[in-house]
Design a protein around this motif. Structure first.
Motif, PDB file in Angstrom:
ATOM      1  N   LEU A 135      -5.979  -0.663  -5.674  1.00 43.96           N
ATOM      2  CA  LEU A 135      -6.049  -1.180  -4.213  1.00 43.96           C
ATOM      3  C   LEU A 135      -6.628  -2.516  -4.164  1.00 43.96           C
ATOM      4  CD1 LEU A 135      -7.033   1.938  -2.128  1.00 43.96           C
ATOM      5  CD2 LEU A 135      -4.848   0.701  -1.874  1.00 43.96           C
ATOM      6  N   TRP A 157       0.738  -1.015   0.005  1.00 44.16           N
ATOM      7  CA  TRP A 157       0.041   0.071   0.134  1.00 44.16           C
ATOM      8  C   TRP A 157       1.002   1.347  -0.036  1.00 44.16           C
ATOM      9  CZ3 TRP A 157      -3.863  -1.921   4.452  1.00 44.16           C
ATOM     10  CH2 TRP A 157      -5.054  -2.676   3.968  1.00 44.16           C
ATOM     11  N   SER A 184      -4.333  -5.866  -3.127  1.00 42.35           N
ATOM     12  CA  SER A 184      -4.697  -6.490  -1.725  1.00 42.35           C
ATOM     13  C   SER A 184      -5.078  -7.750  -2.000  1.00 42.35           C
ATOM     14  CB  SER A 184      -5.852  -5.585  -1.285  1.00 42.35           C
ATOM     15  OG  SER A 184      -5.685  -4.353  -0.811  1.00 42.35           O
TER      16      SER A 184
END
Length: 304
Positions: A65, A49, A69
């Motif tokens: 993201l 991140w 992730s």
């Protein structure tokens, strides 16, 4: 006085949410993927991140993201399965790992391999959402994932290989967002490797007695009684690399201030450590989740 007995060092806790809430057939696969021990997920995610924020110079796109992730979750879980398959004959003789699914006979190797293939297939599906350049970078991490479990048989530096693989998403984040991997990003990635060598060495001291008896190698065995000072040196290298890399990629004043906070936190870990106390080493290993949080927050602050 707060003391922990040796059996409490097992990384699988009986009666946890896996035992209470999941069907019996699901439990060994959940533990094989380390979903019951999410510390590794956080230690993979926060640096990734941070790199997304740095490369985006602000808040990353939501799709980035989500993809990164999920990729971090799946590859960390797949790497854990590879590790357990390779170490199944050792894990049963190590206090911390003796209850793992393969070591304890809850599942067999073919079942674990099928589960691994399914995880890798899901991870591969995420490549369709990435640029060709990032796909190439992603594929390059696979040798590290499969070689790492074997490293402890022939080198004292498996933690370095793990650090390179664990933080590979940082390089992918830059290639995906910026279309390149600048020198500053590489320095920050190298700093993450130094950080992982530090905290994973502390973690390795939990197993040092068992690993020595089994003839395995680790940085903890290599460093011996000098471990505290050497871990501190790796943490210093971490802060230097992160600071220099941040300066090269144009992070602002708040990034430098955040680095001071991270330096203080890692200095506290070093000062607090007593590598002869396995329960304390484990707690200090967990404290690096906060280091990851600080890195991501510092990266965001550096874009202001």
């Amino acid at each position: 006085m707060n003391t922990l007995s040796r059996p409490d060092l097992s990384d699988i806790k009986r009666g946890d949410w896996v035992d209470r809430r999941l069907p019996l057939a699901w439990r060994p696969y959940t533990r094989l993927a380390r979903l019951d021990r999410p510390v590794g997920i956080w230690l993979t995610l926060f640096p990734c991140w941070a790199a997304l924020v740095q490369a985006s110079h602000g808040f990353p796109e939501l799709r980035h993201l989500i993809v990164f992730s999920l990729g971090a979750l799946l590859m960390r879980s797949a790497g854990s399965a590879v590790n357990d398959i390779a170490d199944r004959k050792f894990d049963g003789h190590v206090e911390r790992t003796r209850f793992r699914p393969l070591a304890s006979g809850q599942i067999n190797v073919p079942q674990a391999v099928l589960f691994l293939v399914a995880q890798l297939a899901l991870a591969a599906s995420l490549l369709f959402f990435l640029t060709p350049y990032t796909r190439l970078i992603a594929i390059c991490v696979l040798p590290l994932v499969f070689v790492y479990p074997l490293c402890k048989r022939f080198t004292h530096w498996p933690q370095a290989v793990l650090g390179a693989a664990f933080n590979w998403g940082m390089l992918m984040a830059w290639s995906e967002v910026a279309g390149e991997i600048p020198l500053g990003a590489i320095l920050i990635w190298l700093g993450a490797i130094a950080w992982q060598i530090g905290y994973d060495t502390v973690y390795a001291y939990v197993d040092i007695k068992d690993d020595t008896q089994l003839g395995l190698k680790s940085t903890a065995i290599l460093f011996g009684e000098r471990g505290k000072a050497i871990v501190g040196a790796f943490y210093a290298l971490t802060v230097i690399a992160w600071s220099a890399g941040g300066w090269i990629i144009g992070m602002g004043l708040f990034y430098a201030l955040g680095m001071l906070v991270i330096a203080a936190h890692l200095a506290w870990q070093t000062w607090r450590s007593d590598l002869s106390r396995p329960e304390l080493s484990y707690r200090l290993f967990l404290a690096n989740i906060l280091t990851g949080v600080l890195l991501a927050a510092t990266s965001l602050a550096g874009t202001l």
